[in-house]
Design a protein around this motif. Sequence first.
Motif, PDB file in Angstrom:
ATOM      1  N   VAL B  57      50.991  -0.437   9.708  1.00  0.00           N
ATOM      2  CA  VAL B  57      50.422   0.108   8.476  1.00  0.00           C
ATOM      3  C   VAL B  57      51.430  -0.025   7.347  1.00  0.00           C
ATOM      4  O   VAL B  57      52.598   0.318   7.513  1.00  0.00           O
ATOM      5  CB  VAL B  57      50.026   1.588   8.663  1.00  0.00           C
ATOM      6  N   ASP B  58      50.962  -0.523   6.220  1.00  0.00           N
ATOM      7  CA  ASP B  58      51.816  -0.629   5.046  1.00  0.00           C
ATOM      8  C   ASP B  58      51.789   0.719   4.339  1.00  0.00           C
ATOM      9  O   ASP B  58      50.847   1.047   3.630  1.00  0.00           O
ATOM     10  CB  ASP B  58      51.284  -1.754   4.156  1.00  0.00           C
ATOM     11  N   THR B  59      52.824   1.532   4.593  1.00  0.00           N
ATOM     12  CA  THR B  59      52.785   2.902   4.089  1.00  0.00           C
ATOM     13  C   THR B  59      52.785   2.951   2.564  1.00  0.00           C
ATOM     14  O   THR B  59      52.168   3.840   1.970  1.00  0.00           O
ATOM     15  CB  THR B  59      53.982   3.725   4.611  1.00  0.00           C
ATOM     16  N   ARG B  60      53.462   2.015   1.909  1.00  0.00           N
ATOM     17  CA  ARG B  60      53.517   2.056   0.446  1.00  0.00           C
ATOM     18  C   ARG B  60      52.133   1.808  -0.143  1.00  0.00           C
ATOM     19  O   ARG B  60      51.675   2.524  -1.032  1.00  0.00           O
ATOM     20  CB  ARG B  60      54.523   1.016  -0.074  1.00  0.00           C
ATOM     21  N   THR B  61      51.442   0.812   0.383  1.00  0.00           N
ATOM     22  CA  THR B  61      50.081   0.539  -0.092  1.00  0.00           C
ATOM     23  C   THR B  61      49.191   1.744   0.190  1.00  0.00           C
ATOM     24  O   THR B  61      48.399   2.170  -0.654  1.00  0.00           O
ATOM     25  CB  THR B  61      49.502  -0.702   0.610  1.00  0.00           C
ATOM     26  N   PHE B  62      49.349   2.281   1.393  1.00  0.00           N
ATOM     27  CA  PHE B  62      48.514   3.417   1.756  1.00  0.00           C
ATOM     28  C   PHE B  62      48.727   4.568   0.784  1.00  0.00           C
ATOM     29  O   PHE B  62      47.787   5.124   0.207  1.00  0.00           O
ATOM     30  CB  PHE B  62      48.839   3.850   3.189  1.00  0.00           C
ATOM     31  N   ALA B  63      49.993   4.929   0.541  1.00  0.00           N
ATOM     32  CA  ALA B  63      50.295   6.050  -0.359  1.00  0.00           C
ATOM     33  C   ALA B  63      49.877   5.733  -1.790  1.00  0.00           C
ATOM     34  O   ALA B  63      49.249   6.556  -2.473  1.00  0.00           O
ATOM     35  CB  ALA B  63      51.794   6.366  -0.301  1.00  0.00           C
ATOM     36  N   GLY B  64      50.182   4.517  -2.242  1.00  0.00           N
ATOM     37  CA  GLY B  64      49.855   4.145  -3.622  1.00  0.00           C
ATOM     38  C   GLY B  64      48.364   4.187  -3.869  1.00  0.00           C
ATOM     39  O   GLY B  64      47.887   4.761  -4.848  1.00  0.00           O
ATOM     40  N   ALA B  65      47.620   3.575  -2.942  1.00  0.00           N
ATOM     41  CA  ALA B  65      46.171   3.533  -3.127  1.00  0.00           C
ATOM     42  C   ALA B  65      45.580   4.938  -3.076  1.00  0.00           C
ATOM     43  O   ALA B  65      44.663   5.278  -3.839  1.00  0.00           O
ATOM     44  CB  ALA B  65      45.538   2.664  -2.049  1.00  0.00           C
ATOM     45  N   PHE B  66      46.150   5.758  -2.184  1.00  0.00           N
ATOM     46  CA  PHE B  66      45.648   7.124  -2.066  1.00  0.00           C
ATOM     47  C   PHE B  66      45.874   7.876  -3.382  1.00  0.00           C
ATOM     48  O   PHE B  66      44.989   8.561  -3.905  1.00  0.00           O
ATOM     49  CB  PHE B  66      46.372   7.825  -0.915  1.00  0.00           C
ATOM     50  N   LEU B  67      47.083   7.727  -3.938  1.00  0.00           N
ATOM     51  CA  LEU B  67      47.410   8.449  -5.181  1.00  0.00           C
ATOM     52  C   LEU B  67      46.603   7.923  -6.364  1.00  0.00           C
ATOM     53  O   LEU B  67      46.090   8.696  -7.175  1.00  0.00           O
ATOM     54  CB  LEU B  67      48.903   8.331  -5.466  1.00  0.00           C
ATOM     55  N   VAL B  68      46.458   6.607  -6.469  1.00  0.00           N
ATOM     56  CA  VAL B  68      45.672   6.059  -7.577  1.00  0.00           C
ATOM     57  C   VAL B  68      44.209   6.491  -7.434  1.00  0.00           C
ATOM     58  O   VAL B  68      43.542   6.832  -8.412  1.00  0.00           O
ATOM     59  CB  VAL B  68      45.814   4.526  -7.656  1.00  0.00           C
ATOM     60  N   GLY B  69      43.740   6.515  -6.166  1.00  0.00           N
ATOM     61  CA  GLY B  69      42.377   7.005  -5.924  1.00  0.00           C
ATOM     62  C   GLY B  69      42.218   8.438  -6.409  1.00  0.00           C
ATOM     63  O   GLY B  69      41.236   8.795  -7.071  1.00  0.00           O
ATOM     64  N   LEU B  70      43.241   9.244  -6.110  1.00  0.00           N
ATOM     65  CA  LEU B  70      43.211  10.641  -6.570  1.00  0.00           C
ATOM     66  C   LEU B  70      43.165  10.701  -8.094  1.00  0.00           C
ATOM     67  O   LEU B  70      42.382  11.462  -8.686  1.00  0.00           O
ATOM     68  CB  LEU B  70      44.451  11.363  -6.043  1.00  0.00           C
ATOM     69  N   SER B  71      43.987   9.890  -8.745  1.00  0.00           N
ATOM     70  CA  SER B  71      44.015   9.951 -10.213  1.00  0.00           C
ATOM     71  C   SER B  71      42.702   9.433 -10.794  1.00  0.00           C
ATOM     72  O   SER B  71      42.239   9.921 -11.824  1.00  0.00           O
ATOM     73  CB  SER B  71      45.216   9.172 -10.763  1.00  0.00           C
ATOM     74  N   MET B  72      42.061   8.467 -10.098  1.00  0.00           N
ATOM     75  CA  MET B  72      40.765   7.991 -10.591  1.00  0.00           C
ATOM     76  C   MET B  72      39.713   9.085 -10.474  1.00  0.00           C
ATOM     77  O   MET B  72      38.875   9.255 -11.362  1.00  0.00           O
ATOM     78  CB  MET B  72      40.326   6.743  -9.824  1.00  0.00           C
ATOM     79  N   PHE B  73      39.785   9.829  -9.391  1.00  0.00           N
ATOM     80  CA  PHE B  73      38.839  10.927  -9.249  1.00  0.00           C
ATOM     81  C   PHE B  73      39.033  11.942 -10.380  1.00  0.00           C
ATOM     82  O   PHE B  73      38.091  12.388 -11.031  1.00  0.00           O
ATOM     83  CB  PHE B  73      39.012  11.621  -7.891  1.00  0.00           C
ATOM     84  N   ALA B  74      40.311  12.295 -10.622  1.00  0.00           N
ATOM     85  CA  ALA B  74      40.593  13.269 -11.686  1.00  0.00           C
ATOM     86  C   ALA B  74      40.167  12.721 -13.046  1.00  0.00           C
ATOM     87  O   ALA B  74      39.604  13.451 -13.882  1.00  0.00           O
ATOM     88  CB  ALA B  74      42.085  13.601 -11.694  1.00  0.00           C
TER      89      ALA B  74
END
Lengths: 280, 285
Positions: B57-74
């Motif tokens: 698992v590419d942890t950086r992609t996972f974390a980055g995408a998760f955080l950007v997803g969160l900011s898109m939701f907000a």
Amino acid sequence: MPDALAVRGLAKRYGSVQALKGVDLEVGEGELVGLLGPNGAGKSTLVKIAVGLVRPTAGEATVAGARAGSRAARAELGYLAEMFRFPGWYTADEVLELHQRLSGSRGGAAERKRLLELVALADATDRRVDGMSKGMQQRLGVAQSLVGEPRLLMLDEPTSALDPVGRRTVRLLLEELRGRGVSVLLNSHLLSEVELVCDRVAILLGGQLVAVGSPHDLSRPRGVELETDEGIHRVEGATREDAPRLVAEAVAAGRQVYGVSVLTSTLEDVYLEAVGGETS
Amino acid sequence: MTAVWVIVGYGFREAVRRKMFAVVIVLTVAFLFLFWLANHYVFKDLSTITPPRDVNVDTRTFAGAFLVGLSMFATLFLGVVLAVFLTLGAVTGDAERGLLQPLVARPIGRSTLLVARFLGAGAVCTAYVLTVYFAGLLITGLTGHWWPDQVAWPGVELAGGVLVVIALSLLGSVVLSSTANGIAIFMLFGAGLVAGLLGSIGHALNSHTIEHASAVASWALPFEALYQDGLRMITEHASGLTGFLLQLGPFGGAYVHGWGIRLWAVVYVLIVGTIALVSFARKNL
Ligand SMILES: Nc1ncnc2c1ncn2[C@@H]1O[C@H](COP(=O)(O)OP(=O)(O)OP(=O)(O)O)[C@@H](O)[C@H]1O
Ligand SMILES: [Mg+2]
């Protein structure tokens, strides 16, 4: 030239309420017509249809020949609603400027200044609406209705919140407008005001017109009253022309005459008779 | 045309005077600060985490995408809040307060008025959504050195989603009082999000019935579909286990996507707008 406002067989139903039941009325060029009637008679409904705020159920209304509610019709009229508000954060001057832009008036600052002077708000040009009293807002509303020099003015109770001086200001204003050939439809509950300024009066009751005519024509003679040493005596059906004869007869009969007065009905009498004392 | 500008200015001034922008700016700055904190700690811990060797698992992609997803939701949420407050009382609410009648009596036309309200609110919300979206991307990019696969499109789709909400809110303002309209729009928004999450669950459980229900909801409420499509695009190229895990998360998804839904969103706004214009034209004020 078409009438400023012509209404034919106008009917309006709100759900189960029949607000207008076939009204015919016209306001001629330069004519000032007063619309009277008890609460709920349909006065505001008629005006709103003419302005295009409400759609009629049947019948038609035209403003200067154009169908009421059309752009051409709205371009000819000024309107003061019964219940209105301007945004509290606008100054008096800005309210008029907004309406100048919406109506395409090219009057500029000079027109705004003149209108505010007309309604005695010259000192309040930069006063914000939320800092104005109700009566000041109503006067601003009257000024707003005059933006763009409309041919037809529809005023729905323009003086309901005004003090006696303010009412007089509006009355003088109406007289001046008539002098300039503006047509006016005035809704009001103030009979004396209507009697003073209107060329014609229409009385609505339960959505129907029950009387139309000039205040003078509507008021009928109600007899002559003689005050003699025997008390006050009223001769029903007598007119002004009968007064000298009645006095002479009384004197010949040995009476002392202290006073004589010719009675005519006021608009209030006419109104009360027409609506039969109803309030709704 | 000038009338449109007059009404746009009128609506804009109302928003300024009602301190809407002040509230929105304060809350947005607060959100962006918290978001920066989250990024800071997530990526700081990331360097100390090494996944088990056999899990690729590419942890950086996972974390980055998760955080950007969160900011898109907000961003979507804040954009919708702004959109609703700019438009919820545009017709019935203003008519009840007596603000609308003097304007409508003027020769500008009711359709001009409504279109101008849409354009005014649309311009403000688009600018807002794009600003917050790109601010979020910058925060994640600069703190975590991770950038989404698609940079611009997800922001455009978020803005499009908010435009859909503006159209719905203006239609609501024609038929409902302000309060009822506000409740209706937020309920629709909530329903759309639930449908999106349901889609993720259906995907994880491999349930076609649930996925189908979610897809129907996406077409009925295309703001949700656009948001989901934007989420999909930030990790468009993620593959393998990383991609699969992202699909399962709350910010995964997009079972309805691509040009079909984008075109449909445009058609949807036109349909909703037409219904709003027709009902406004017939309304007694
Ligand atoms: N929007 C509406 N929905 C339902 N009924 C209405 C509506 N507007 C007016 N009515 C009804 O129509 C009738 C006429 O109302 P209207 O406002 O025209 O009376 P009015 O003569 O102006 O009365 P007032 O002197 O109190 O201003 C009333 O019975 C009123 O209840
Ligand atoms: Mg009335």
